[in-house]
Design an enzyme around this catalytic site. Sequence first.
Site, PDB file in Angstrom:
ATOM      1  N   PHE A 177      46.353  37.008  38.936  1.00 39.70           N
ATOM      2  CA  PHE A 177      45.492  38.184  38.897  1.00 39.70           C
ATOM      3  C   PHE A 177      44.169  37.822  38.248  1.00 39.70           C
ATOM      4  CE2 PHE A 177      49.731  40.001  38.889  1.00 39.70           C
ATOM      5  CZ  PHE A 177      49.609  41.076  39.757  1.00 39.70           C
ATOM      6  N   ASP A 178      43.107  38.441  38.689  1.00 38.13           N
ATOM      7  CA  ASP A 178      41.842  38.393  37.964  1.00 38.13           C
ATOM      8  C   ASP A 178      42.036  39.354  36.797  1.00 38.13           C
ATOM      9  OD1 ASP A 178      39.311  38.395  36.982  1.00 38.13           O
ATOM     10  OD2 ASP A 178      38.383  39.306  38.736  1.00 38.13           O
ATOM     11  N   LYS A 179      42.124  38.827  35.575  1.00 36.05           N
ATOM     12  CA  LYS A 179      42.499  39.614  34.398  1.00 36.05           C
ATOM     13  C   LYS A 179      41.568  40.807  34.173  1.00 36.05           C
ATOM     14  CE  LYS A 179      41.302  38.062  30.349  1.00 36.05           C
ATOM     15  NZ  LYS A 179      40.481  38.997  29.623  1.00 36.05           N
ATOM     16  N   THR A 214      41.686  44.204  36.212  1.00 33.17           N
ATOM     17  CA  THR A 214      43.023  44.381  36.765  1.00 33.17           C
ATOM     18  C   THR A 214      44.040  44.580  35.651  1.00 33.17           C
ATOM     19  OG1 THR A 214      42.417  42.935  38.603  1.00 33.17           O
ATOM     20  CG2 THR A 214      44.765  43.362  38.276  1.00 33.17           C
TER      21      THR A 214
END
Length: 169
Positions: free
Chosen positions: A24-26, A29
Site C-alpha cells: 500500500f502507499d501508506k 491509504t
Amino acid sequence: ARHGVLFKGGSHLEMRGRVDVVAFDKTGTITPGKPVVTSVRAAGTLGEDRLLGLAGAVERHSGHHLGAAVVAEATRRGVTLPEGSDFEAHTGQGIHARADGLWVGVGRESLFTTHDKVVPEAVAAEARQAREAGQTALIVVTDGGGPAVGGVIAVSDQPRPDAAAALAA
C-alpha cells in the site's frame, strides 16, 4: 462498508488467487498524511515547553508539514512562541533562525554539522531512540553563548481510524 472492484479479463482474476503480498502507499491509504508530535524530550537546562516554544518560533514560517506539527503541538499546550528572525531553510537538513536572541536550529544532524554546532550526546541518543521506534526525530539545538542545549521532538503520521479494518479486509 462494502466496495466493489471491476476486473476485466480472466487473467486478472487468476492472478488475484496467487497474491501473497499486497503493498500500500501508506500516506493517504493507511495514514492521513498529517504528522503529529508524539513526544518532546528536553536535555540540559531547557524544559519541554521552552524547547517546544523555541522550535515552534523557528518552524512557524517554514511551511513544512513537520514544522506545522510542532507549531500545532505548541498551540495545543498553550506555549507562547517567541518572535523569530533570520530564518534560513536548508532542504533535507532543517531550518534555523534567531528566537529570543538565541540561534535555534531544528532538523537533522547534518544541519548542525554544517553550521559548526554541537549536538549534545544526550540529544543524539534521544534522536536514535525515536528513529528506532519508527518516528521522525527533529533535533533542536540552541546555543546561548555557552554549551549547546536542546532536545528532540518526535513526530509520526498516525494510522487512520479505519486502517486496521481496511488491511484486514
